[in-house]
Design a protein around this motif. Structure first.
Motif, PDB file in Angstrom:
ATOM      1  N   THR A   1       3.297  -7.967   7.632  1.00 38.34           N
ATOM      2  CA  THR A   1       3.427  -7.552   6.028  1.00 38.34           C
ATOM      3  C   THR A   1       3.725  -6.250   5.647  1.00 38.34           C
ATOM      4  OG1 THR A   1       0.954  -7.286   5.892  1.00 38.34           O
ATOM      5  CG2 THR A   1       1.514  -9.597   5.579  1.00 38.34           C
ATOM      6  N   MET A   2       3.326  -5.375   6.405  1.00 35.23           N
ATOM      7  CA  MET A   2       3.773  -4.023   6.203  1.00 35.23           C
ATOM      8  C   MET A   2       5.477  -3.879   6.270  1.00 35.23           C
ATOM      9  SD  MET A   2       1.119  -1.385   8.576  1.00 35.23           S
ATOM     10  CE  MET A   2       1.899  -2.073  10.045  1.00 35.23           C
ATOM     11  N   ILE A   3       5.911  -4.784   7.159  1.00 36.21           N
ATOM     12  CA  ILE A   3       7.342  -4.657   7.220  1.00 36.21           C
ATOM     13  C   ILE A   3       8.011  -5.180   6.022  1.00 36.21           C
ATOM     14  CG2 ILE A   3       9.298  -5.083   8.597  1.00 36.21           C
ATOM     15  CD1 ILE A   3       7.093  -3.242   9.926  1.00 36.21           C
ATOM     16  N   GLU A   4       7.429  -6.448   5.608  1.00 34.89           N
ATOM     17  CA  GLU A   4       7.921  -7.276   4.475  1.00 34.89           C
ATOM     18  C   GLU A   4       7.886  -6.206   3.161  1.00 34.89           C
ATOM     19  OE1 GLU A   4       9.687  -9.864   4.548  1.00 34.89           O
ATOM     20  OE2 GLU A   4       8.752 -10.975   6.433  1.00 34.89           O
ATOM     21  N   ARG A   5       6.527  -5.492   3.033  1.00 36.98           N
ATOM     22  CA  ARG A   5       6.657  -4.648   2.045  1.00 36.98           C
ATOM     23  C   ARG A   5       7.776  -3.590   1.998  1.00 36.98           C
ATOM     24  NH1 ARG A   5       0.874  -4.902   2.931  1.00 36.98           N
ATOM     25  NH2 ARG A   5       1.090  -3.072   3.880  1.00 36.98           N
TER      26      ARG A   5
ATOM     27  N   VAL B   1      13.453  -0.741   4.912  1.00 37.59           N
ATOM     28  CA  VAL B   1      13.948  -1.675   5.939  1.00 37.59           C
ATOM     29  C   VAL B   1      15.154  -2.372   5.899  1.00 37.59           C
ATOM     30  CG1 VAL B   1      13.072  -3.255   7.698  1.00 37.59           C
ATOM     31  CG2 VAL B   1      11.606  -1.375   6.830  1.00 37.59           C
ATOM     32  N   ALA B   2      16.059  -2.491   6.913  1.00 37.03           N
ATOM     33  CA  ALA B   2      17.203  -3.169   7.187  1.00 37.03           C
ATOM     34  C   ALA B   2      16.879  -4.771   6.538  1.00 37.03           C
ATOM     35  CB  ALA B   2      17.981  -3.326   8.419  1.00 37.03           C
ATOM     36  N   ALA B   3      17.878  -5.356   6.128  1.00 33.45           N
ATOM     37  CA  ALA B   3      17.497  -6.838   5.707  1.00 33.45           C
ATOM     38  C   ALA B   3      17.448  -7.726   7.017  1.00 33.45           C
ATOM     39  CB  ALA B   3      18.504  -7.375   5.056  1.00 33.45           C
ATOM     40  N   ASP B   4      18.046  -7.270   8.125  1.00 33.90           N
ATOM     41  CA  ASP B   4      17.931  -8.144   9.304  1.00 33.90           C
ATOM     42  C   ASP B   4      16.905  -7.924  10.021  1.00 33.90           C
ATOM     43  OD1 ASP B   4      18.761  -5.753  10.002  1.00 33.90           O
ATOM     44  OD2 ASP B   4      20.616  -6.761  11.325  1.00 33.90           O
ATOM     45  N   ALA B   5      15.844  -6.848   9.962  1.00 32.18           N
ATOM     46  CA  ALA B   5      14.946  -6.453  10.718  1.00 32.18           C
ATOM     47  C   ALA B   5      13.876  -7.703  10.671  1.00 32.18           C
ATOM     48  CB  ALA B   5      14.279  -5.259  10.100  1.00 32.18           C
TER      49      ALA B   5
ATOM     50  N   ASP C   1      -1.474   0.592   3.113  1.00 35.64           N
ATOM     51  CA  ASP C   1      -0.150   0.564   2.320  1.00 35.64           C
ATOM     52  C   ASP C   1       0.060   1.674   1.524  1.00 35.64           C
ATOM     53  OD1 ASP C   1       1.885  -0.564   0.540  1.00 35.64           O
ATOM     54  OD2 ASP C   1       0.352  -1.926  -0.815  1.00 35.64           O
ATOM     55  N   THR C   2       0.543   2.664   2.263  1.00 37.33           N
ATOM     56  CA  THR C   2       0.880   3.916   1.786  1.00 37.33           C
ATOM     57  C   THR C   2       2.260   4.056   0.703  1.00 37.33           C
ATOM     58  OG1 THR C   2       2.406   4.789   3.591  1.00 37.33           O
ATOM     59  CG2 THR C   2      -0.055   4.930   3.821  1.00 37.33           C
ATOM     60  N   GLY C   3       3.021   3.197   0.841  1.00 38.88           N
ATOM     61  CA  GLY C   3       4.163   3.120  -0.005  1.00 38.88           C
ATOM     62  C   GLY C   3       5.271   3.759   1.194  1.00 38.88           C
TER      63      GLY C   3
END
Length: 199
Positions: A138-142, A149-153, A80-82
């Motif tokens: 969870t990485m993508i959700e963060r 990240v695009a909302a539809d990803a 979780d690097t940000g």
């Protein structure tokens, strides 16, 4: 509550009774001494001095037991690097290094191979993969929450892309991918899912 149902394992369980821990230790020892070809529920039962029904109560197949042994060999956390690009690169680096430097790589490769011809193995692997897909997602959700990240990803689809790269390198003996390559892969994935600016 029925004691058997209370103690029945699932693939994703975190803690087990002392007897289950002894079985897992025996399974690790059998695998280390005899390899995948010599690994069996019977051999583990003898080593752990446990009955086969006890083992099958918690692990419905040899592959389910192997997956828990595999989990014990894994030694890395989800980064979780940000920054999503750095997260993906760090994840791939840690996973490939773990497969390369511990027994987890050969174990997981054998599990995938067995799943091609055994229905129970395929089901156990599918259940494990679904759980890992959620964890990787969870990485993508963060990243979504940070606005990267695009909302539809779809996190599950992106997790599959990341895992596909890792699994293909495991199965073809390419676990020595260097940091430059892993960063390039992470960059391609991140660019494909990044949130675009307003036009």
């Amino acid at each position: 509550m029925d004691k058997e149902n209370e103690t029945r394992r699932s693939i994703g369980a975190r803690r087990n009774p002392a007897s289950a821990e002894a079985i897992l230790e025996a399974a690790e020892a059998v695998l280390a001494e005899a390899g995948h070809a010599g690994f069996s529920i019977e051999a583990v039962a003898r080593r752990a001095r446990a009955g086969k029904p006890t083992i099958y109560r918690w692990w419905p197949s040899k592959t389910a037991l192997l997956l828990d042994v595999y989990q014990r060999q894994k030694r890395f956390a989800y980064p979780d690097t940000g920054n999503i690009e750095e997260d993906i690169a760090a994840f791939l680096h840690a996973l490939l290094a773990n497969w390369r430097n511990t027994a987890s790589g050969p174990i997981f490769r054998s599990i995938i191979a067995e799943a091609q011809s055994d229905e129970n193995a395929a089901k156990a692997l599918a259940a494990y993969a679904a759980d890992r897909r959620t964890q990787t997602g969870t990485m993508i959700e963060r990243a979504k929450a940070r606005g990267e990240v695009a909302a539809d990803a779809d996190p599950a689809t992106i997790a599959d892309l990341v895992s596909s790269f890792a699994w293909s390198h495991l199965l073809t003996g390419r676990l020595d991918a260097n940091e430059t390559k892993l960063k390039a892969v992470a960059r391609l994935i991140a660019q494909g899912i990044e949130k675009k600016g307003d036009t």
